[in-house]
Motif scaffolding. Sequence first.
Motif, PDB file in Angstrom:
ATOM      1  N   VAL A 191       0.896  -1.096  -0.030  1.00 18.36           N
ATOM      2  CA  VAL A 191      -0.039  -0.003   0.147  1.00 18.36           C
ATOM      3  C   VAL A 191       0.782   1.190   0.058  1.00 18.36           C
ATOM      4  N   GLN A 192       0.775   2.092  -1.057  1.00 16.22           N
ATOM      5  CA  GLN A 192       1.590   3.236  -1.273  1.00 16.22           C
ATOM      6  C   GLN A 192       0.902   4.327  -0.734  1.00 16.22           C
ATOM      7  N   GLN A 193       1.547   5.003   0.378  1.00 20.84           N
ATOM      8  CA  GLN A 193       0.870   6.343   0.726  1.00 20.84           C
ATOM      9  C   GLN A 193       1.926   7.435   0.500  1.00 20.84           C
ATOM     10  N   TYR A 194       1.311   8.615   0.773  1.00 16.99           N
ATOM     11  CA  TYR A 194       2.167   9.783   0.666  1.00 16.99           C
ATOM     12  C   TYR A 194       3.126   9.707   1.906  1.00 16.99           C
ATOM     13  N   LEU A 197       1.486  10.871   5.620  1.00 23.00           N
ATOM     14  CA  LEU A 197       0.566  10.009   5.960  1.00 23.00           C
ATOM     15  C   LEU A 197       1.037   8.736   6.571  1.00 23.00           C
TER      16      LEU A 197
ATOM     17  N   LEU B 282      -5.234  -7.444  -2.904  1.00 20.01           N
ATOM     18  CA  LEU B 282      -5.600  -6.869  -1.220  1.00 20.01           C
ATOM     19  C   LEU B 282      -6.783  -6.957  -1.062  1.00 20.01           C
ATOM     20  N   VAL B 295      -6.353  -2.521   5.317  1.00 19.52           N
ATOM     21  CA  VAL B 295      -5.670  -3.006   3.899  1.00 19.52           C
ATOM     22  C   VAL B 295      -5.009  -4.079   4.172  1.00 19.52           C
ATOM     23  N   VAL B 304      -2.282  -2.724   6.885  1.00 19.19           N
ATOM     24  CA  VAL B 304      -2.005  -1.715   6.946  1.00 19.19           C
ATOM     25  C   VAL B 304      -3.310  -0.558   7.442  1.00 19.19           C
ATOM     26  N   LEU B 306      -5.871   2.358   7.654  1.00 18.53           N
ATOM     27  CA  LEU B 306      -5.797   3.557   7.191  1.00 18.53           C
ATOM     28  C   LEU B 306      -6.914   4.554   7.954  1.00 18.53           C
ATOM     29  N   ARG B 308      -8.452   7.825   9.287  1.00 20.17           N
ATOM     30  CA  ARG B 308      -8.982   9.285   9.105  1.00 20.17           C
ATOM     31  C   ARG B 308      -9.785   9.694  10.262  1.00 20.17           C
ATOM     32  N   THR B 340      -7.155   4.623  -5.053  1.00 18.23           N
ATOM     33  CA  THR B 340      -6.532   3.111  -4.511  1.00 18.23           C
ATOM     34  C   THR B 340      -4.975   3.392  -5.014  1.00 18.23           C
ATOM     35  N   ARG B 341      -4.453   4.378  -5.817  1.00 19.73           N
ATOM     36  CA  ARG B 341      -3.170   4.347  -5.943  1.00 19.73           C
ATOM     37  C   ARG B 341      -2.207   4.920  -4.806  1.00 19.73           C
ATOM     38  N   MET B 342      -2.614   5.928  -4.475  1.00 20.12           N
ATOM     39  CA  MET B 342      -1.719   6.575  -3.140  1.00 20.12           C
ATOM     40  C   MET B 342      -2.356   6.597  -2.090  1.00 20.12           C
ATOM     41  N   TRP B 343      -3.884   5.955  -2.105  1.00 24.96           N
ATOM     42  CA  TRP B 343      -4.742   5.959  -0.652  1.00 24.96           C
ATOM     43  C   TRP B 343      -4.775   7.313  -0.262  1.00 24.96           C
ATOM     44  N   THR B 344      -5.472   8.117  -0.909  1.00 25.59           N
ATOM     45  CA  THR B 344      -5.891   9.421  -0.530  1.00 25.59           C
ATOM     46  C   THR B 344      -7.450   9.440  -0.772  1.00 25.59           C
TER      47      THR B 344
END
Lengths: 609, 546
Positions: A191-194, A197, B282, B295, B304, B306, B308, B340-344
């Motif tokens: 899982v790539q995140q900034y 974060l 995933l 995830v 991982v 996530l 928020r 889902t690329r950078m998980w924002t």
Amino acid sequence: YAKYDQTICSGHSKDGLCTGSSRPVASIAWSVLLLPPTTALYVVLSRFSLFHPLQWLTECLTVLTSASAIFSFILLCGVVLLVGFFNLEYYSVVPSIACSKIALLGHVLHPRQFFHSLVHCIMGVVVAWCCAVTIGGRYQALGEVTGTSHGPQMCLNENHLVLLLAGAFVGYSHSLLGLVHNMNYISFHTVQQYKYLCFKGTLPLVMRASAVQALYSLRNFLALYFFMGYVPRAWVCRTLDLQVDSSVYSLDCVSGLLDLSLLYQLWISASFLLFTWYITVLLFRIFVTEAYSFPVQPTFQEDAHQCLPEVITGKQPTILKFLALQDLARLSNHCPSRRQEVFSLSQPGGHPLTWTAVNRECLSLLSDLTERLVSHHDNVASNGRTNRSWVLFPPPGGSRSWVLAHVHHPLTSSLMSIIPSRLPSCPSSPHVFPHVHHPLTSSLTSSLMSLTSLTSSLTSRCGPWPICFMMSDWVLFSLQLPEASSQALFADSQAHIWALEGLSHLVAASYSEDQYGVVQTTLPSILSAMLMLQEAVDRHFKLPHASSKPGRSSFSMGDSSYKTLRFALRATLKTSIYRITATFGEHLNAVQMSSEHRKRLQNFLEYKE
Amino acid sequence: MMCSLALFPPPLPGDGETSHYYSKDEFTTDPSVWFEESHALNLYFPRESLKPHSRPESSSKAAFRDHCETLYTRSAGAWRDAGLSGLLNEIANSSAEVPKWLGVSSRCVLALLQWVSSFHGSLFPHLTLSSEEMTAEFSQVLDWSDCAVRGFAWHPHTQKCAVALLDDSIKIYNPKSSTSPTLKHRLQRSVAALQWKPLCASDLAVACHNCLLVWHVDPTSLSTRYTHTHTHTHTQPHSPQVLPQRFHCSPSRRPSSGCAQVLSHPGHSPVTSVAWSPSGSLLVSASPRDTAMLVWDVAVESCVPLHRVGGGGVTHISWSPDGSRLMAATPSSLFRVWETRMWTCERWPSLKGRCQSGCWSPDGSRLLFTVQGETVIYALTFTDTPGLPLGMSGGPKAATVVADLSETSLDTPDGDTMVGGEIQSLAWDPRGERLAVLLKGDAGAGRPAMIAVFKTQINPAFKLLPCGFVQGEPGTEPRLMQFNPNFRHGAQLTVCWSNGKITHVAFYFMSARVPQPGVGGSPPLPISQGRPADYVNQTLYTELIS
């Protein structure tokens, strides 16, 4: 954080990445920048007093602005820089896995590791000294003046000494545990995140890990000090010509060590030390593993060495190859426009150069792994036979001391000669592993063989002696940490996982996106490479210990994901083959392949694997 | 143009109630299974035959945990089971054995904890629910707690389905084999959702009470059966007469750990929703008590979280079919759309209630969702091409209402019927031609729960057109529905009914957008040959769309 991210992104130019310096430098810079708040927090916590809140806060403020605090802060910055430098120097993307306990011992005693431990030990002392200065009070200095009947006298302040020794111990154990838990290993996350974060998400875990680890280290240190504490104390007194004040208790007794304030200060200082170092490690990992987007095709000819096909085929440094493979996996999954570039033909000539380079490298990675697995399997099969013949050997005999002396020598020397050769923990190519594995086993087996011949010749002369047999058993046992050989085989499998993902996504996308049919010509070789690997992996997982899962460890800074890489590889391999079969379906029947492979593929087409 | 129920053809009550379940002798005892020509599976699980696990945990445990145990043992047990509050409770309750100051202080801390949690609960009312109630509240199944079938999942690639039942077992049906493996596990309790792993033959993820189970059901061994402590495999020639005895003697064997992976994370319970990424790499899980969405990399068993801020938990997640986005609903009036690329993520606050359900169009460009307390369907359109940097830039600015399902009375031969109301769940068929909407209904107001089906048109403009209603036998209500992803000739909606029956409703059409390479010429005739008319009204068999 977007702004922060952009500054970092623009900060590392392409050549900066290629020399591999700008990202680590940025990570170290951030860890130095994070030092002031951490130190302030430490000061606040170390001066904590529940009943005098006002005094507490004013004291903190005065300490933070004092000259000694600023000096110790500069020292701390130096320590963090040094830790960052060590991270950069010692990190690897392929974990070094000790296949036996002896090999692990060899790792620990290796000069490189010894240097690492020594420097960390000293840095631990430095940090502890800074802590002592910051706490002040009775921890301030090593010597204190006490008035005795003979007039004022310089006496040893044992509190200070304990703090320094604890710092040294924690520093050393950090280095040692880092080796045992592979803290130098850098894993890439799915899982790539900034970065911000990612950092924010991991920060609580790091805090907890450092607090818990400090607790454990402290326990060990106190036990050690309880038994051995008089040695350093006497040594310091002798060297610095200090007196031991007989009016205060010495600390290496139960009542001395149960001083709550001392324990609290020790724990808080150890946590502070570990936290700053862990943060450095964490930032380094985050910065280094951040995805990088390589250009698929060079805009100018002189940039050609920086584009994806070139970097993927390159061997050095490994981190670049890994980043390129990661980028390949990501572009094949997420970026249609960049995929198009991979499928495109070269402008003069019309050759699919990009695709050919990518495909060749991925296939060679896969066939490497297949080869490695097959040879390991054969090796295990043959080794199993020799082992059995070993067990059947009659209990040899001999005179104890004589045999021990002669037995130990060839063994240890051969081991010591092997171990350093495999220590450079960042092998340039995956070929290293079979070589690593074989000499170890074979030379040991041969030395064991010589041992048996020796002892059997002795049997005739002396009576039977079972202990020697037990010892050879022990050697055999310690030779094989059963799971480790399997882990070592798959140590660099992250590369294979990306190669599989990249290939399968590209092949699946080629069904609709590949205009010139560049992928279809290579489809048979891709499929056969994957199916052969699948067969080898299946066979490997039938070996004992290969499919046993390691127990899940509680969070520590060591990354244990390498222990389960083989499972990830197996899952990715299946998914990749399914991705191709699901996309092409019945069309695969038109692809040339051997009947055995066709049978296997048919299983995949019918969802029976 | 917005579609409303008033445009629908009225449901025909009492229509098509020909006997559906022709009972062959061998199937009369157990859930009856038979296969149509189209390999659909019609299943029947009578509510009476399923015994829900009686698990008022704390009370039964208290009875078993005898007071002759030492305080230390009991405290350790309480700490293991219920954490700090359990430990404090245990100490406070056994005041005779502990020093007075310990009892008093633990009572004080307990009171403080309760006060804090009640404050927290006033912010997020759902936290006061028990785990079971929470699962029932946020499940996509209508009336989950009393439903015989609690979950249903079609395999994404083959004709195979998994059914989660009230007694916490999962059965797997495959038309090609006449045995059905049963999956049972000690931790498999109150199953809220299940899903097969895409691009895989055998992996099934199950959202359980306090963990996530991933089963590996070997597709080649036909009579695989996982019993009691569950995870060993019998591979033997199928002989139905012999099997029961064999299995009854086996529970004492030790499980091999290979068949089920247990994925758990502290604070992540109950798990109410799971979703595999369409690329199969995933797995995402959500719990209304945990503000983090997890995830998972299942093979490595690492996750991982996530986190928020806001929302107080995650109730329902749904991955877009192209894998580029993920919708995550929370218990408060807020939902998020993750990229889902950078998980924002993008927040969608300011709803009237919490987001109840959502579904994606097949190309992942459109999200339909419903809000609790409202009777409309909203749509979000994502225009950007996923994969560009900052992938959310082209996202929509506002949701539009695409259908109004408020109550209307329709004229039927039996008189007026009230239809409409709140929406329980949405399902969009994999080709994007039919949208099924499960309406909650209201027994008091004489509105039964029913399924309304829309035809959907994506190009040139997004439009919902009325198609018809799906009704069950008299007195039964739909509980759960899912489209079969492997139906060649159109769309097939699988419906689980309140009486424990599972049936399949077929909608035959030629796909206007994606011509299937395998299906050439005209599709087969809708109503099968010589069989009694299907479960639904004739109106559902729509004309061919060329």
